[in-house]
Design a protein around this motif. Structure first.
Motif, short mmCIF file in Angstrom:
data_model
loop_
_atom_site.label_atom_id
_atom_site.label_comp_id
_atom_site.label_asym_id
_atom_site.label_seq_id
_atom_site.Cartn_x
_atom_site.Cartn_y
_atom_site.Cartn_z
N CYS A 1 0.80 -1.23 0.00
CA CYS A 1 0.00 0.00 0.00
C CYS A 1 0.83 1.28 0.00
O CYS A 1 0.29 2.36 -0.21
CB CYS A 1 -0.95 0.00 1.19
N GLY A 2 2.13 1.19 0.29
CA GLY A 2 2.98 2.38 0.28
C GLY A 2 3.14 3.06 1.63
O GLY A 2 3.85 4.05 1.74
N TYR A 3 2.52 2.53 2.69
CA TYR A 3 2.61 3.10 4.03
C TYR A 3 4.08 3.21 4.46
O TYR A 3 4.87 2.29 4.23
CB TYR A 3 1.81 2.23 5.00
N THR A 4 4.45 4.33 5.11
CA THR A 4 5.83 4.54 5.54
C THR A 4 5.98 4.82 7.02
O THR A 4 6.89 5.51 7.44
CB THR A 4 6.47 5.70 4.75
N GLY A 5 5.11 4.31 7.84
CA GLY A 5 5.17 4.57 9.28
C GLY A 5 6.17 3.72 10.01
O GLY A 5 7.06 3.10 9.44
N GLU A 6 6.00 3.66 11.32
CA GLU A 6 6.93 2.96 12.20
C GLU A 6 6.72 1.45 12.26
O GLU A 6 7.67 0.70 12.28
CB GLU A 6 6.82 3.53 13.62
N ASP A 7 5.49 1.01 12.32
CA ASP A 7 5.19 -0.41 12.57
C ASP A 7 5.17 -1.23 11.28
O ASP A 7 4.13 -1.70 10.84
CB ASP A 7 3.90 -0.57 13.36
N VAL B 1 9.41 -9.12 1.54
CA VAL B 1 9.16 -7.70 1.32
C VAL B 1 8.76 -7.02 2.61
O VAL B 1 8.37 -7.68 3.58
CB VAL B 1 8.06 -7.45 0.26
N THR B 2 8.84 -5.71 2.62
CA THR B 2 8.37 -4.91 3.74
C THR B 2 6.86 -4.73 3.61
O THR B 2 6.36 -4.45 2.52
CB THR B 2 9.05 -3.53 3.73
N ALA B 3 6.15 -4.91 4.71
CA ALA B 3 4.68 -4.75 4.70
C ALA B 3 4.23 -4.10 6.00
O ALA B 3 4.83 -4.32 7.05
CB ALA B 3 4.00 -6.10 4.54
N CYS B 4 3.17 -3.31 5.91
CA CYS B 4 2.59 -2.76 7.13
C CYS B 4 1.79 -3.87 7.81
O CYS B 4 1.44 -4.87 7.17
CB CYS B 4 1.73 -1.54 6.83
N VAL B 5 1.51 -3.70 9.07
CA VAL B 5 0.79 -4.72 9.83
C VAL B 5 -0.57 -5.00 9.19
O VAL B 5 -0.98 -6.15 9.04
CB VAL B 5 0.62 -4.29 11.31
N ARG B 6 -1.25 -3.95 8.77
CA ARG B 6 -2.59 -4.09 8.18
C ARG B 6 -2.57 -4.97 6.92
O ARG B 6 -3.36 -5.90 6.78
CB ARG B 6 -3.14 -2.70 7.86
N CYS B 7 -1.64 -4.68 6.00
CA CYS B 7 -1.55 -5.47 4.76
C CYS B 7 -1.07 -6.89 5.04
O CYS B 7 -1.53 -7.84 4.40
CB CYS B 7 -0.61 -4.80 3.76
N ASN B 8 -0.16 -7.04 6.01
CA ASN B 8 0.35 -8.36 6.33
C ASN B 8 -0.78 -9.25 6.87
O ASN B 8 -0.91 -10.41 6.49
CB ASN B 8 1.49 -8.27 7.35
N ILE B 9 -1.64 -8.68 7.72
CA ILE B 9 -2.77 -9.43 8.26
C ILE B 9 -3.78 -9.72 7.15
O ILE B 9 -4.31 -10.83 7.04
CB ILE B 9 -3.42 -8.67 9.43
N LYS B 10 -4.04 -8.73 6.31
CA LYS B 10 -5.00 -8.91 5.21
C LYS B 10 -4.54 -10.00 4.24
O LYS B 10 -5.33 -10.82 3.78
CB LYS B 10 -5.18 -7.59 4.45
N LYS B 11 -3.24 -10.03 3.96
CA LYS B 11 -2.70 -11.03 3.05
C LYS B 11 -2.74 -12.42 3.67
O LYS B 11 -3.09 -13.39 3.02
CB LYS B 11 -1.27 -10.67 2.64
#
Length: 165
Positions: free
Chosen positions: A82-88, A109-119
């Motif tokens: 998704c392109g998120y660039t935050g801390e978590d 790959v790098t993933a945000c928590v939200r996308c990692n859970i969704k995937k």
């Protein structure tokens, strides 16, 4: 302290060294100064930022270790879904380990928590989460290190000596 880009006699980047080591190489005549930052460390001798060795040095290829820090750097500290660039941010296996996906540069790959859970335990296609960039092994350890300095905003004079940045 100040870092100096060392180029081979062929202008190929070799490594990054300290300003003291670079000054010694220049003073001994083993290298020439190509760029400086304007600071003077001795009368008529500016602090080098790029030097070139006078004789060609053959250096073997070095592998870049697959670590969390290196994967985050390769992916510019952003979620590859998704392109998120935050801390978590987390690391995600493109092909889940349970489906035969391994620990490799091409599968993590790098993933945000939200996308990692969704995937979850699916592939990006199954989860309808397309990757922004295909994961790949970095070019070289030096290329990787130089890009860190350039992204940090320092040593912009190095850019003309490194291809692809």
């Amino acid at each position: 302290m100040a870092k100096v880009l060392v180029l081979n006699a062929s202008y190929e980047p070799l490594n990054i060294t300290t300003w003291k080591r670079a000054a010694v190489l220049v003073l001994k005549g083993k290298a020439e100064q190509l760029e400086h930052n304007g600071k003077v460390i001795y009368p008529n001798f500016s602090l080098p930022t790029v030097i070139r060795l006078r004789h060609y040095v053959n250096i073997p290829h070095k592998e870049i270790p697959l670590t969390r820090r290196n994967v985050l750097h390769r992916d510019s500290h952003s979620c590859q879904y998704c392109g998120y660039t935050g801390e978590d941010l987390t690391l995600d296996h493109v092909v889940p380990k349970s489906r035969g996906g391994g620990e490799s540069w091409e599968n993590i790959v790098t993933a945000c928590v939200r996308c990692n859970i969704k995937k979850g335990n699916r592939t990006p296609d199954e989860a309808r989460l397309p990757l922004r960039q295909r994961p790949r092994r970095p070019h070289s350890s030096l290329h990787f290190e130089v890009s860190k300095h350039l992204r940090g905003g320092s040593h912009q004079e190095w850019r003309k000596y490194v291809i692809g940045l």
